[in-house]
Design a protein around this motif. Structure first.
Motif, PDB file in Angstrom:
ATOM      1  N   GLN A  66      -0.960   6.141   6.077  1.00 48.90           N
ATOM      2  CA  GLN A  66       0.163   5.209   6.059  1.00 48.90           C
ATOM      3  C   GLN A  66       0.191   4.428   7.373  1.00 48.90           C
ATOM      4  O   GLN A  66       0.139   5.020   8.452  1.00 48.90           O
ATOM      5  CB  GLN A  66       1.475   5.972   5.867  1.00 48.90           C
ATOM      6  CG  GLN A  66       1.589   6.695   4.531  1.00 48.90           C
ATOM      7  CD  GLN A  66       1.582   5.729   3.350  1.00 48.90           C
ATOM      8  OE1 GLN A  66       2.302   4.727   3.349  1.00 48.90           O
ATOM      9  NE2 GLN A  66       0.777   6.041   2.346  1.00 48.90           N
ATOM     10  N   THR A  67       0.283   3.115   7.276  1.00 47.29           N
ATOM     11  CA  THR A  67       0.226   2.271   8.458  1.00 47.29           C
ATOM     12  C   THR A  67       1.365   1.271   8.435  1.00 47.29           C
ATOM     13  O   THR A  67       1.533   0.534   7.461  1.00 47.29           O
ATOM     14  CB  THR A  67      -1.108   1.502   8.525  1.00 47.29           C
ATOM     15  OG1 THR A  67      -2.180   2.421   8.352  1.00 47.29           O
ATOM     16  CG2 THR A  67      -1.251   0.785   9.850  1.00 47.29           C
ATOM     17  N   ALA A  68       2.153   1.241   9.500  1.00 45.69           N
ATOM     18  CA  ALA A  68       3.236   0.264   9.592  1.00 45.69           C
ATOM     19  C   ALA A  68       2.645  -1.133   9.676  1.00 45.69           C
ATOM     20  O   ALA A  68       1.675  -1.368  10.393  1.00 45.69           O
ATOM     21  CB  ALA A  68       4.091   0.546  10.827  1.00 45.69           C
TER      22      ALA A  68
ATOM     23  N   ASP B 167       0.307   9.131  14.822  1.00 46.02           N
ATOM     24  CA  ASP B 167       0.230   7.749  15.285  1.00 46.02           C
ATOM     25  C   ASP B 167      -1.192   7.220  15.149  1.00 46.02           C
ATOM     26  O   ASP B 167      -2.162   7.971  15.203  1.00 46.02           O
ATOM     27  CB  ASP B 167       0.667   7.639  16.750  1.00 46.02           C
ATOM     28  CG  ASP B 167       2.132   7.976  16.940  1.00 46.02           C
ATOM     29  OD1 ASP B 167       2.957   7.518  16.127  1.00 46.02           O
ATOM     30  OD2 ASP B 167       2.456   8.697  17.905  1.00 46.02           O
TER      31      ASP B 167
ATOM     32  N   HIS C 132      -2.840  -6.084   5.422  1.00 47.12           N
ATOM     33  CA  HIS C 132      -1.630  -6.349   6.219  1.00 47.12           C
ATOM     34  C   HIS C 132      -1.645  -7.734   6.865  1.00 47.12           C
ATOM     35  O   HIS C 132      -0.890  -7.998   7.788  1.00 47.12           O
ATOM     36  CB  HIS C 132      -1.490  -5.278   7.301  1.00 47.12           C
ATOM     37  CG  HIS C 132      -1.333  -3.891   6.757  1.00 47.12           C
ATOM     38  ND1 HIS C 132      -0.123  -3.391   6.346  1.00 47.12           N
ATOM     39  CD2 HIS C 132      -2.242  -2.906   6.533  1.00 47.12           C
ATOM     40  CE1 HIS C 132      -0.277  -2.143   5.909  1.00 47.12           C
ATOM     41  NE2 HIS C 132      -1.564  -1.835   6.013  1.00 47.12           N
TER      42      HIS C 132
END
Length: 255
Positions: A112-114, A146, A187
């Motif tokens: 999962q990556t912001a 992170d 993204h």
């Protein structure tokens, strides 16, 4: 300059790619991935690692601490592997140490990556012309939940042409970057916002401070830049010129 410490023990090679980095222990009791000055890619790869690592920090990305590792020729005497021994002998002096992140694991499709973090990584890779962050080789680690960026030696391609003299910084400023193979391309919609945030964090003075972290002995004289300070100034000129343009930023249509 980045902190300078001594290698106390060579632990094991990391047999990935052609440069044969190794795990070492150092006089500060830390453990580092050592990237050797004697590897085939040469000193400019180490320079790129420092520039991009410090740039990543300035724009709010996580990246391991970097140090300059002083390698004594005596270290090679205790290594049985002849290939490693030759590399150690060729790397006496200052090498690059990347803080080892124990328990970290590689980025994959389930990570999962912001969007904000991913877009900053995309922006940075476009700015530095990084060609090495694909699904085949993401160069991203996950540590304590992170995302950390690593391995930037394939960036800043322009300095590999400097053996014939300093090339045109305006050409690099306008050079587009192809994002199609990038691991975080999904993204891309966040690039506009990332650009607005990051642009205010960087300028010529920041680039000069970043280049001040690079050891003099890695900045090889080239025609048109005969000493370390002149080579630093050339890097600053190239980076400042690119920041002043946006041809390299792969914004979506209408963004």
């Amino acid at each position: 300059m980045i902190e300078q410490i001594a290698v106390t023990r060579y632990v094991t090679p990391l047999r990935e790619g052609g440069s044969l980095p190794g795990i070492v222990e150092a006089s500060d009791l830390g453990t580092y991935v050592c990237k050797f000055r004697g590897a085939g890619q040469g000193l400019r790869v180490l320079v790129a690692e420092v520039i991009v690592g410090e740039l990543a920090r300035r724009i709010g990305l996580l990246t391991p601490r970097l140090v300059a590792l002083e390698l004594d020729p005596e270290i090679a005497r205790y290594e049985a592997d002849e290939e490693v021994q030759d590399l150690l002998r060729a790397s006496v002096g200052l090498n690059l140490g990347v803080d080892f992140l124990p328990g970290s694991f590689g980025f994959d499709q389930d990570t999962q990556t912001a969007i904000g973090v991913a877009a900053k990584i995309l922006w940075m890779d476009a700015f530095i012309a990084n060609v090495d962050r694909s699904w085949r080789n993401p160069n991203l680690l996950v540590w304590h939940g992170d995302l950390w960026v690593i391995d930037h030696g394939a960036s800043l391609y322009f300095h590999h042409a400097w053996s014939g003299g300093i090339t045109d910084h305006e050409r690099f400023a306008r050079q587009p970057w192809d994002p199609d193979d990038h691991v975080l391309l999904a993204h891309r919609e966040g690039l506009g916002s990332a650009d607005e945030e990051i642009s205010g964090l960087l300028d010529e003075q920041v680039f000069a401070e970043i280049l001040g972290e690079v050891p003099d002995s890695w900045l090889e004289p080239v025609p048109g830049a005969e000493d370390a300070e002149a080579v630093r100034a050339a890097y600053v000129r190239f980076l400042t010129a690119r920041l002043a343009t946006r041809q390299w930023l792969p914004l979506e249509d209408g963004a």
